[in-house]
Enzyme design. Structure first.
Site, PDB file in Angstrom:
ATOM      1  N   GLY A 248       0.771  -1.242   0.000  1.00 46.67           N
ATOM      2  CA  GLY A 248       0.000   0.000   0.000  1.00 46.67           C
ATOM      3  C   GLY A 248       0.795   1.281   0.000  1.00 46.67           C
ATOM      4  CB  CYS A 352     -20.346   5.469 -25.878  1.00 42.57           C
ATOM      5  SG  CYS A 352     -21.934   6.272 -26.115  1.00 42.57           S
TER       6      CYS A 352
END
Length: 422
Positions: A248, A352
């Site tokens: 992380g 789209c």
């Protein structure tokens, strides 16, 4: 408002005579050999980050395993394996990849919240070195499968330390209510159960509190809790010799915020000193993010209110992080021009979807149709998250090593996709 100039260039990039270079080659020259959009990685930059990581953590006795989910390309995995790193995997597919890349299965850690029986069996038969167990139910299934196969395995319990990592909600994993990990209140119960499982050698605890963490404090709180639970379980008579601290570690996506390896290594040394335990770490993003770019071409610009649009041939199917995590990837031109005025722009792709937007209100000189641009910091969680949405091909991945260019994943053409459906 974001600006092009606010983001410092990753170390593998530079401008020479107004041309963007990766190492010693101009990206324009590389793009003449490979159609855009494509991912481009610097092998030298990855090796440098591996060196920096090992230089920080090896002196404090931390074993490093690369988080394969951040970039699972075989060529990247081979760089990790050749440097002596193990691998942290979350699926049977990733196990197949690391074995093909030549990484020792004994140096593989199998994480993941929903391992199937088939994946567990595959990993046991391959000789995976450690299973990070996410639930009591998983522990029972491992016991059943190892009993059937007559094979003993090493395991640790992934505990949820209930610490807020201060990162995006979509990439936090250590808070109460997240699907990951075991409640710390059940640790004694599960260690007691494991004592009745002769094939399962339960050796310690694991954690992973989230991704893109840029403050040391969540790690400090979590690591100290891990020490507390380790000492508590030892006092109850259980033999714990392994502590897995996950990954992380955050990198700079253009806002100047990151966490350096040395700072975390110093914390580990301070918080776990005298515990006499093997420590593991699983960085991913911090080793590869800055070594990658997405090279793209301006399809068109469009006059609009409140800002003009820059339309790229790369879309959210190629780089979904801005849509998924509201992540920022600085955009820079391959050729600098002093003749164009800067203005605020929205940078979008051809998909789209309204979410197919890389940058909003981003200030840079208005590019022209056909200009080459680069989205930086795309070495991690970028190509691995790409898709064929809108029937677009998976784009190529290219590796630059010194001055040698090599395609390490070919673009997946529409014809190849269609053959799977016939």
């Amino acid at each position: 408002m974001q600006t092009m100039g606010a983001a410092s260039l990753p170390s593998c990039l530079s401008y020479q005579d107004n041309r963007l270079m990766m190492g010693e080659l101009s990206i324009k020259a590389i793009a003449e050999q490979q159609a855009t959009p494509f991912y481009l990685y610097s092998a030298d930059a990855i090796r440098q980050r591996i060196h920096d990581c090992l230089s920080a953590f090896s002196p404090v006795g931390v074993a490093v395993h690369f988080a394969v989910k951040s970039n699972s390309n075989l060529s990247v995995l081979r760089l990790m394996g050749s440097a002596g790193l193990g691998a942290d995997i979350v699926s049977g597919g990733e196990l197949t990849r690391v074995l093909k890349a030549g990484i020792d299965p004994g140096q593989v850690i199998f994480s993941g919240v929903a391992k199937t029986d088939a994946e567990l069996r595959q990993a046991v038969e391959a000789g995976v070195g450690q299973f990070n167990v996410e639930s009591a139910e998983e522990l029972f299934r491992i016991d059943r499968i190892t009993g059937q196969l007559g094979v003993q395995v090493n395991a640790v319990l992934r505990v949820n330390p209930e610490v807020d990592a201060g990162t995006h909600d979509h990439i936090t994993t250590g808070k109460k209510g997240n699907k990951f990990g075991i409640a710390f209140q059940r640790l004694s119960e599960l260690f007691c159960m494991a004592g009745e499982m002769p094939q399962v050698n339960l050796r310690g605890l694991a954690m992973h509190i989230g991704s893109q963490i840029v403050s040391i404090e969540p790690y400090r709180e979590s690591v100290l809790r891990m020490r507390q639970w380790t000492e508590q379980l030892r006092a109850e008579g259980y033999l714990l010799d392994t502590l897995d601290l996950g990954g992380g570690i955050g990198v700079d996506y253009g806002d100047g915020r990151s966490l350096c390896f040395v700072e975390y290594a110093n914390l580990i040394n301070e918080a776990l000193g005298g515990l006499d335990i093997s420590i593991q770490l699983e960085p991913g993003r911090s080793l590869v993010a800055a070594a990658g770019v997405l090279v793209t071409t301006v399809v068109a610009t469009k006059q609009a209110e409140p800002r003009n649009f820059v339309m790229l041939d790369a879309g959210m199917n190629d780089l979904i992080r801005p849509a998924l995590y509201q992540a920022t990837h600085p955009l820079i031109p391959v050729l600098l021009s002093n003749q164009r005025l800067e203005e605020p722009l929205d940078v979008v792709g051809p998909i789209c979807e309204s979410t197919d937007c890389f940058l909003k209100d981003y200030t840079l000189p208005l590019p022209e149709e056909g200009d080459l641009m680069v989205l930086t910091m795309t070495g991690a969680y970028s190509a691995v998250l790409s898709s064929t949405y809108n029937s677009r091909p998976l784009v190529a991945e290219v590796m630059l090593e010194h001055t040698n260019i090599r395609v390490i994943r070919k673009a997946w053409t529409l014809e190849e996709q269609l053959r799977l459906e016939e």
